[in-house]
Design a protein around this motif. Sequence first.
Motif, PDB file in Angstrom:
ATOM      1  N   ASP A   1      14.890  -6.374   5.087  1.00 24.92           N
ATOM      2  CA  ASP A   1      16.193  -5.769   5.377  1.00 24.92           C
ATOM      3  C   ASP A   1      16.802  -5.127   4.143  1.00 24.92           C
ATOM      4  OD1 ASP A   1      17.264  -8.316   7.770  1.00 24.92           O
ATOM      5  OD2 ASP A   1      16.036  -6.525   8.018  1.00 24.92           O
ATOM      6  N   SER A   2      16.523  -5.693   2.984  1.00 23.06           N
ATOM      7  CA  SER A   2      17.135  -5.208   1.748  1.00 23.06           C
ATOM      8  C   SER A   2      16.665  -3.812   1.341  1.00 23.06           C
ATOM      9  CB  SER A   2      16.866  -6.186   0.606  1.00 23.06           C
ATOM     10  OG  SER A   2      15.474  -6.338   0.398  1.00 23.06           O
ATOM     11  N   VAL A   3      15.535  -3.374   1.882  1.00 22.78           N
ATOM     12  CA  VAL A   3      15.001  -2.059   1.497  1.00 22.78           C
ATOM     13  C   VAL A   3      14.906  -1.096   2.673  1.00 22.78           C
ATOM     14  CG1 VAL A   3      13.674  -3.165  -0.333  1.00 22.78           C
ATOM     15  CG2 VAL A   3      12.550  -2.611   1.848  1.00 22.78           C
ATOM     16  N   LYS A   4      15.189  -1.567   3.869  1.00 23.60           N
ATOM     17  CA  LYS A   4      15.070  -0.734   5.062  1.00 23.60           C
ATOM     18  C   LYS A   4      15.984   0.478   4.936  1.00 23.60           C
ATOM     19  CE  LYS A   4      14.398  -3.335   8.532  1.00 23.60           C
ATOM     20  NZ  LYS A   4      14.618  -4.279   9.654  1.00 23.60           N
ATOM     21  N   GLY A   5      15.431   1.655   5.203  1.00 23.03           N
ATOM     22  CA  GLY A   5      16.201   2.886   5.091  1.00 23.03           C
ATOM     23  C   GLY A   5      16.149   3.527   3.716  1.00 23.03           C
ATOM     24  N   ARG A   6      15.676   2.765   2.721  1.00 26.73           N
ATOM     25  CA  ARG A   6      15.569   3.302   1.354  1.00 26.73           C
ATOM     26  C   ARG A   6      14.114   3.414   0.905  1.00 26.73           C
ATOM     27  NH1 ARG A   6      17.414   0.533  -2.892  1.00 26.73           N
ATOM     28  NH2 ARG A   6      17.107  -1.518  -1.938  1.00 26.73           N
ATOM     29  N   PHE A   7      13.279   2.497   1.326  1.00 26.31           N
ATOM     30  CA  PHE A   7      11.872   2.490   0.934  1.00 26.31           C
ATOM     31  C   PHE A   7      11.010   2.878   2.127  1.00 26.31           C
ATOM     32  CE2 PHE A   7      12.148  -0.954  -2.638  1.00 26.31           C
ATOM     33  CZ  PHE A   7      13.174  -0.236  -3.238  1.00 26.31           C
ATOM     34  N   THR A   8       9.910   3.566   1.836  1.00 27.72           N
ATOM     35  CA  THR A   8       8.956   3.930   2.869  1.00 27.72           C
ATOM     36  C   THR A   8       7.553   3.587   2.400  1.00 27.72           C
ATOM     37  OG1 THR A   8      10.356   5.776   3.580  1.00 27.72           O
ATOM     38  CG2 THR A   8       8.062   5.790   4.310  1.00 27.72           C
ATOM     39  N   ILE A   9       6.835   2.831   3.213  1.00 22.50           N
ATOM     40  CA  ILE A   9       5.446   2.505   2.909  1.00 22.50           C
ATOM     41  C   ILE A   9       4.549   3.417   3.736  1.00 22.50           C
ATOM     42  CG2 ILE A   9       5.270   0.677   4.674  1.00 22.50           C
ATOM     43  CD1 ILE A   9       3.553  -0.905   2.640  1.00 22.50           C
ATOM     44  N   SER A  10       3.487   3.888   3.121  1.00 21.71           N
ATOM     45  CA  SER A  10       2.547   4.772   3.815  1.00 21.71           C
ATOM     46  C   SER A  10       1.136   4.497   3.303  1.00 21.71           C
ATOM     47  CB  SER A  10       2.919   6.234   3.609  1.00 21.71           C
ATOM     48  OG  SER A  10       2.871   6.570   2.235  1.00 21.71           O
ATOM     49  N   ARG A  11       0.155   5.052   4.025  1.00 21.39           N
ATOM     50  CA  ARG A  11      -1.237   4.788   3.646  1.00 21.39           C
ATOM     51  C   ARG A  11      -2.047   6.065   3.633  1.00 21.39           C
ATOM     52  NH1 ARG A  11      -1.126   5.027   9.000  1.00 21.39           N
ATOM     53  NH2 ARG A  11      -2.976   4.803  10.301  1.00 21.39           N
ATOM     54  N   ASP A  12      -3.062   6.073   2.817  1.00 19.96           N
ATOM     55  CA  ASP A  12      -4.053   7.153   2.762  1.00 19.96           C
ATOM     56  C   ASP A  12      -5.388   6.460   2.950  1.00 19.96           C
ATOM     57  OD1 ASP A  12      -5.041   9.582   0.173  1.00 19.96           O
ATOM     58  OD2 ASP A  12      -5.837   9.127   2.165  1.00 19.96           O
ATOM     59  N   ASN A  13      -5.823   6.353   4.196  1.00 20.93           N
ATOM     60  CA  ASN A  13      -7.027   5.578   4.494  1.00 20.93           C
ATOM     61  C   ASN A  13      -8.295   6.105   3.823  1.00 20.93           C
ATOM     62  OD1 ASN A  13      -5.530   3.774   5.953  1.00 20.93           O
ATOM     63  ND2 ASN A  13      -6.196   4.491   7.961  1.00 20.93           N
ATOM     64  N   PRO A  14      -8.545   7.410   3.838  1.00 19.36           N
ATOM     65  CA  PRO A  14      -9.790   7.878   3.198  1.00 19.36           C
ATOM     66  C   PRO A  14      -9.901   7.480   1.733  1.00 19.36           C
ATOM     67  CG  PRO A  14      -8.871   9.594   4.555  1.00 19.36           C
ATOM     68  CD  PRO A  14      -7.817   8.512   4.464  1.00 19.36           C
ATOM     69  N   ASN A  15      -8.758   7.353   1.063  1.00 19.21           N
ATOM     70  CA  ASN A  15      -8.761   6.999  -0.352  1.00 19.21           C
ATOM     71  C   ASN A  15      -8.375   5.544  -0.598  1.00 19.21           C
ATOM     72  OD1 ASN A  15      -9.443   9.582  -1.604  1.00 19.21           O
ATOM     73  ND2 ASN A  15      -7.501  10.286  -0.724  1.00 19.21           N
ATOM     74  N   ASP A  16      -8.230   4.779   0.493  1.00 15.11           N
ATOM     75  CA  ASP A  16      -7.892   3.358   0.381  1.00 15.11           C
ATOM     76  C   ASP A  16      -6.709   3.128  -0.555  1.00 15.11           C
ATOM     77  OD1 ASP A  16     -11.345   2.618   0.676  1.00 15.11           O
ATOM     78  OD2 ASP A  16      -9.773   2.102   2.124  1.00 15.11           O
ATOM     79  N   THR A  17      -5.669   3.888  -0.325  1.00 13.34           N
ATOM     80  CA  THR A  17      -4.476   3.803  -1.164  1.00 13.34           C
ATOM     81  C   THR A  17      -3.240   3.624  -0.293  1.00 13.34           C
ATOM     82  OG1 THR A  17      -5.492   5.192  -2.857  1.00 13.34           O
ATOM     83  CG2 THR A  17      -3.099   4.975  -2.919  1.00 13.34           C
ATOM     84  N   VAL A  18      -2.344   2.797  -0.764  1.00 12.23           N
ATOM     85  CA  VAL A  18      -1.057   2.588  -0.105  1.00 12.23           C
ATOM     86  C   VAL A  18       0.042   2.978  -1.079  1.00 12.23           C
ATOM     87  CG1 VAL A  18       0.520   0.842   0.785  1.00 12.23           C
ATOM     88  CG2 VAL A  18      -1.842   0.810   1.474  1.00 12.23           C
ATOM     89  N   TYR A  19       1.081   3.579  -0.541  1.00 11.90           N
ATOM     90  CA  TYR A  19       2.189   4.035  -1.361  1.00 11.90           C
ATOM     91  C   TYR A  19       3.475   3.332  -0.959  1.00 11.90           C
ATOM     92  CZ  TYR A  19      -1.094   7.825  -2.214  1.00 11.90           C
ATOM     93  OH  TYR A  19      -2.215   8.543  -2.550  1.00 11.90           O
ATOM     94  N   LEU A  20       4.369   3.207  -1.918  1.00 10.42           N
ATOM     95  CA  LEU A  20       5.720   2.733  -1.643  1.00 10.42           C
ATOM     96  C   LEU A  20       6.679   3.743  -2.263  1.00 10.42           C
ATOM     97  CD1 LEU A  20       7.386   0.414  -0.363  1.00 10.42           C
ATOM     98  CD2 LEU A  20       7.603  -0.523  -2.683  1.00 10.42           C
ATOM     99  N   GLN A  21       7.260   4.568  -1.401  1.00 13.43           N
ATOM    100  CA  GLN A  21       8.242   5.544  -1.862  1.00 13.43           C
ATOM    101  C   GLN A  21       9.598   4.860  -1.877  1.00 13.43           C
ATOM    102  OE1 GLN A  21       7.772   8.948  -2.818  1.00 13.43           O
ATOM    103  NE2 GLN A  21       9.870   8.607  -3.545  1.00 13.43           N
ATOM    104  N   MET A  22      10.204   4.815  -3.044  1.00 15.55           N
ATOM    105  CA  MET A  22      11.478   4.118  -3.206  1.00 15.55           C
ATOM    106  C   MET A  22      12.565   5.127  -3.537  1.00 15.55           C
ATOM    107  SD  MET A  22      10.175   0.775  -5.345  1.00 15.55           S
ATOM    108  CE  MET A  22       9.771   1.727  -6.800  1.00 15.55           C
TER     109      MET A  22
END
Length: 124
Positions: free
Chosen positions: A62-83
Amino acid sequence: QVQLVESGGGLVQAGGSLRLSCAASGRTFSPYAMGWFRQAPGKEREFVATIRRSDGRTYYADSVKGRFTISRDNPNDTVYLQMASLKPEDTAVYYCAADIHGRVTSLASTYEYWGQGTQVTVSS
């Protein structure tokens, strides 16, 4: 075995943005989930966000909802956290974690593998 390497941490002013990356290697296949946790000095590690590799299902604190976004790049096995809209209270070491069973959960104990962490400092 899964190896996780975080990057992208740094110093930013309040209201600013940062993007963290977590590159996975080793046993990287569906349905595993990857999450972000953080730990501030003198505090317990807390859940931030998680995403399942197979279907992109996400879950946020709840503390980050609306401000942080998690996403994935499956071909490169990478996950991002946009803050975005960062606050001084977001200051912490941020850790990437992997759950090879793909459970979308905030429980740290369900994640079998962890990265070394990357420091995020938000100045006021």
